[in-house]
Design a protein around this motif. Sequence first.
Motif, PDB file in Angstrom:
ATOM      1  N   ILE A  81       0.596  -1.196   0.150  1.00 10.15           N
ATOM      2  CA  ILE A  81      -0.309  -0.064   0.061  1.00 10.15           C
ATOM      3  C   ILE A  81       0.528   0.998   0.237  1.00 10.15           C
ATOM      4  N   ALA A  82       0.834   1.591  -1.213  1.00  9.81           N
ATOM      5  CA  ALA A  82       1.776   3.174  -1.283  1.00  9.81           C
ATOM      6  C   ALA A  82       1.491   4.706  -0.797  1.00  9.81           C
ATOM      7  N   GLY A  83      -0.480   4.430  -0.801  1.00  8.33           N
ATOM      8  CA  GLY A  83      -1.319   5.285   0.177  1.00  8.33           C
ATOM      9  C   GLY A  83      -2.514   5.571  -1.143  1.00  8.33           C
ATOM     10  N   LEU A  84      -2.998   6.745  -0.888  1.00 11.61           N
ATOM     11  CA  LEU A  84      -4.382   6.664  -1.232  1.00 11.61           C
ATOM     12  C   LEU A  84      -4.736   7.592  -2.154  1.00 11.61           C
ATOM     13  N   MET A  85      -5.479   7.156  -2.658  1.00  9.14           N
ATOM     14  CA  MET A  85      -6.102   7.993  -4.260  1.00  9.14           C
ATOM     15  C   MET A  85      -7.793   8.550  -4.135  1.00  9.14           C
ATOM     16  N   THR A  86      -7.769   9.624  -4.463  1.00 12.47           N
ATOM     17  CA  THR A  86      -9.797  10.457  -4.915  1.00 12.47           C
ATOM     18  C   THR A  86      -9.645  10.479  -6.002  1.00 12.47           C
ATOM     19  N   MET A  87     -10.406  11.211  -6.830  1.00 17.60           N
ATOM     20  CA  MET A  87     -10.977  11.719  -7.752  1.00 17.60           C
ATOM     21  C   MET A  87     -11.825  13.080  -6.895  1.00 17.60           C
ATOM     22  N   ALA A  88     -11.805  14.278  -7.564  1.00 16.76           N
ATOM     23  CA  ALA A  88     -13.100  15.090  -6.584  1.00 16.76           C
ATOM     24  C   ALA A  88     -13.671  15.762  -7.898  1.00 16.76           C
ATOM     25  N   PRO A  89     -15.394  15.857  -7.119  1.00 18.36           N
ATOM     26  CA  PRO A  89     -15.971  16.669  -8.357  1.00 18.36           C
ATOM     27  C   PRO A  89     -15.712  17.587  -9.353  1.00 18.36           C
ATOM     28  N   TYR A  90     -15.880  17.082 -10.812  1.00 14.62           N
ATOM     29  CA  TYR A  90     -15.190  18.587 -11.735  1.00 14.62           C
ATOM     30  C   TYR A  90     -16.202  19.971 -10.600  1.00 14.62           C
ATOM     31  N   GLU A  91     -15.634  21.222 -10.841  1.00 21.14           N
ATOM     32  CA  GLU A  91     -15.550  22.067 -10.287  1.00 21.14           C
ATOM     33  C   GLU A  91     -15.460  23.416 -10.846  1.00 21.14           C
ATOM     34  N   ALA A  92     -16.807  23.727 -11.263  1.00 23.34           N
ATOM     35  CA  ALA A  92     -15.887  25.760 -12.166  1.00 23.34           C
ATOM     36  C   ALA A  92     -15.095  25.928 -11.102  1.00 23.34           C
ATOM     37  N   GLU A  93     -15.578  26.053  -9.908  1.00 19.04           N
ATOM     38  CA  GLU A  93     -14.122  26.890  -9.366  1.00 19.04           C
ATOM     39  C   GLU A  93     -13.720  25.549  -8.282  1.00 19.04           C
ATOM     40  N   PRO A  94     -12.576  25.463  -8.975  1.00 18.82           N
ATOM     41  CA  PRO A  94     -11.613  24.700  -8.786  1.00 18.82           C
ATOM     42  C   PRO A  94     -11.345  24.391  -7.050  1.00 18.82           C
ATOM     43  N   GLU A  95     -11.341  25.876  -6.436  1.00 16.97           N
ATOM     44  CA  GLU A  95     -11.262  26.052  -4.570  1.00 16.97           C
ATOM     45  C   GLU A  95     -12.235  24.860  -4.257  1.00 16.97           C
ATOM     46  N   GLU A  96     -13.324  24.464  -4.821  1.00 17.00           N
ATOM     47  CA  GLU A  96     -14.302  24.265  -4.203  1.00 17.00           C
ATOM     48  C   GLU A  96     -13.883  22.749  -3.562  1.00 17.00           C
ATOM     49  N   THR A  97     -12.716  22.085  -4.204  1.00 13.48           N
ATOM     50  CA  THR A  97     -12.422  20.533  -4.389  1.00 13.48           C
ATOM     51  C   THR A  97     -11.678  21.116  -3.027  1.00 13.48           C
ATOM     52  N   ARG A  98     -10.931  21.614  -2.328  1.00 13.95           N
ATOM     53  CA  ARG A  98      -9.922  21.408  -1.407  1.00 13.95           C
ATOM     54  C   ARG A  98     -10.848  20.632   0.261  1.00 13.95           C
ATOM     55  N   PRO A  99     -11.457  20.388   0.519  1.00 17.27           N
ATOM     56  CA  PRO A  99     -12.172  19.498   0.728  1.00 17.27           C
ATOM     57  C   PRO A  99     -11.447  18.371   0.822  1.00 17.27           C
ATOM     58  N   VAL A 100     -12.240  17.755  -0.610  1.00 21.30           N
ATOM     59  CA  VAL A 100     -11.696  16.634  -0.803  1.00 21.30           C
ATOM     60  C   VAL A 100     -10.347  16.066  -0.667  1.00 21.30           C
ATOM     61  N   PHE A 101      -9.257  17.008  -0.958  1.00 21.13           N
ATOM     62  CA  PHE A 101      -8.258  16.637  -1.061  1.00 21.13           C
ATOM     63  C   PHE A 101      -7.607  16.651   0.660  1.00 21.13           C
ATOM     64  N   ARG A 102      -8.042  17.892   0.718  1.00 17.52           N
ATOM     65  CA  ARG A 102      -7.793  17.743   2.264  1.00 17.52           C
ATOM     66  C   ARG A 102      -8.003  16.667   3.432  1.00 17.52           C
ATOM     67  N   GLY A 103      -9.364  16.299   2.961  1.00 17.27           N
ATOM     68  CA  GLY A 103      -9.930  14.998   3.187  1.00 17.27           C
ATOM     69  C   GLY A 103      -8.795  13.753   3.589  1.00 17.27           C
TER      70      GLY A 103
END
Length: 240
Positions: free
Chosen positions: A164-186
Amino acid sequence: MTVTERRGEVDRRIREACARCGRSPEEIGIIAVTKYVSAAAALEALRCGLPNLGENRWQDAEAKWRAIAEQTEAWPEPERPIWHFIGSLQTNKVKEVVGRFACIHSLDRLSLAQAIDRKAGQLGIKVPCFIQVNVSGEHSKHGLAPEELIDFARTVAPLPNVEIAGLMTMAPYEAEPEETRPVFRGLRLLRDELNQRAVLPSEAKGLSMGMSNDFEIAVEEGATWLRLGTILVGKEEAAQ
Ligand SMILES: *Cc1c(COP(=O)(O)O)cnc(C)c1O
């Protein structure tokens, strides 16, 4: 625009994102996602110093994988392609993918981990895998629910040929990329929790997150692998 030109622009944006959060660009790997482009464009990526290539379906990648393997056979080792499997992986495709792809970014169930372990054992290799987590909870996204992660990691930890090298996720497409921050931080916080609890035999440092639309936010939140398609190698309608 050529891949080299696009790459210059992507590198500049990564450097700027790193400067904003005190990271070094050396910590960040780039996977050129070639699923939308031809073998010729994938070769162009390799030639401009991007050895890490990503595909998300074996059925679609096979011809390209074979063409590139043939063309790069005689290349010096550091320039040869390192393939990453980034899409949802059917168990019956494991025998094709393990051995051809250096790393699997979409581990999301025990039966898949067991199949990878078995095939890797036959080949005498260990396969680095990222556990995919559906941090956003979107129905269309694959991956474990965040609350399933620790137990899942405990069940796959004993498999000798899956690392196990780590974790992966995909954020939803957001017109305003800043809104993906909670997903990546999570995802970063989940990785830290996994390591704090010492569930795995060794620390899992990797975070595979960030795509064309949101990679700068992913960098700021600790991404170690960006998976970049459109922005880096473009998108050819015919190649899909
Ligand atoms: C297609 C794909 C990417 C790249 O998408 P772009 O938005 O074109 O950068 C990254 N990760 C996964 C899992 C993909 O399927």
